[in-house]
Design a protein around this motif. Structure first.
Motif: not given
Length: 271
Positions: A129-150
């Protein structure tokens, strides 16, 4: 190898579904070029995917020829912009040939670009079929922000103690670019300017591996959330203002303010 160029794509936001997708009637605004004219390979993904259209009208190639790897890079940049701008929607499936029609190139560089996005976690492969855009959650975003801050907070604090004010002043145009994009409400260009500012700051550490890791995390933090509205204009302006305030504090070598601003900057989702 046939040279190709990428022309501006039609909007992604209007899907072609139902009778139009089945009968091959033209979709409004879509740029359509047959695969053989673009050096594309036979066959294409099938299924009820967003923007799917089985036929194309002949159109002349773009005015500037480039090598295929350059086309792939241009398509990758365009797809990233569409993701950040909300034109490619979380949960939707997009086919490489249809996206190729919109860009006026063959499907191959589009597939390669989408495979790169899959590695980055922005999309996932849907067989046949192709490619599905990933459905991200607020938790994933918070985890990314935490790692970036570290990663970024201690580096910025270290730089604040060692980099002279004159070097920080050289970054003023980059901070101003984020403010200008935010004032226009241009989310896609703001995302680019935001990453450019952070890259310039972190580059002063002289660590290329750090720069690559931090930029990848930053880019991933900008992918859209599930059913989340784009940042309101005021929120975008406030986020850009943090760059200006941070740069002012760095130039003034006010370490207390720098520490406060840097930590606060990572509490949002689009920093």
């Amino acid at each position: 190898m046939r040279a190709e160029s990428v022309r501006p794509a039609a909007p992604f936001t209007e899907p072609v579904r139902g009778a139009s997708a089945r009968t091959g009637s033209p979709s409004e605004g879509a740029a359509r070029v047959p695969e053989q004219a673009r050096g594309g390979e036979p066959g294409r993904e099938t299924g009820d995917v967003r923007g799917e259209h089985p036929h194309g009208a002949v159109a002349s190639p773009g005015p500037r020829a480039v090598r295929r790897h350059s086309v792939r890079g241009q398509v990758l940049d365009a797809l990233r912009t569409a993701l950040v701008g909300g034109e490619l929607l979380p949960g939707e499936v997009y086919s490489a040939p249809v996206l190729a029609e919109r860009f006026g190139v063959s499907a191959t560089p589009v597939r390669e670009a989408m495979q790169r996005l899959a590695v980055e976690g922005a999309v996932e492969v849907v067989p046949n079929r192709g490619f599905r855009v990933t459905e991200r959650t607020p938790r994933e975003l918070a985890e990314l922000a935490e790692v970036r801050a570290l990663i970024e907070v201690p580096v910025m604090l270290g730089l604040a103690r060692t980099v002279p004010a004159t070097r920080w002043a050289e970054l003023r145009p980059l901070a101003d670019a984020t403010v200008a994009a935010a004032a226009r409400g241009d989310r896609a260009h703001y995302a680019e300017a935001d990453r450019a500012f952070h890259r310039a700051v972190l580059s002063l550490a002289g660590n290329q591996q750090l720069l690559a890791v931090a930029d990848d995390l930053h880019r991933r933090s900008q992918w859209p959330l599930i059913s989340a509205p784009a940042l309101r204009h005021g929120e975008l302006v406030a986020d850009a203002a943090e760059h200006t305030a941070l740069l002012d504090a760095l130039i003034a070598q006010d370490l207390t303010v720098v520490q406060s601003l840097v930590r606060e900057h990572f509490t949002g989702s689009d920093c």
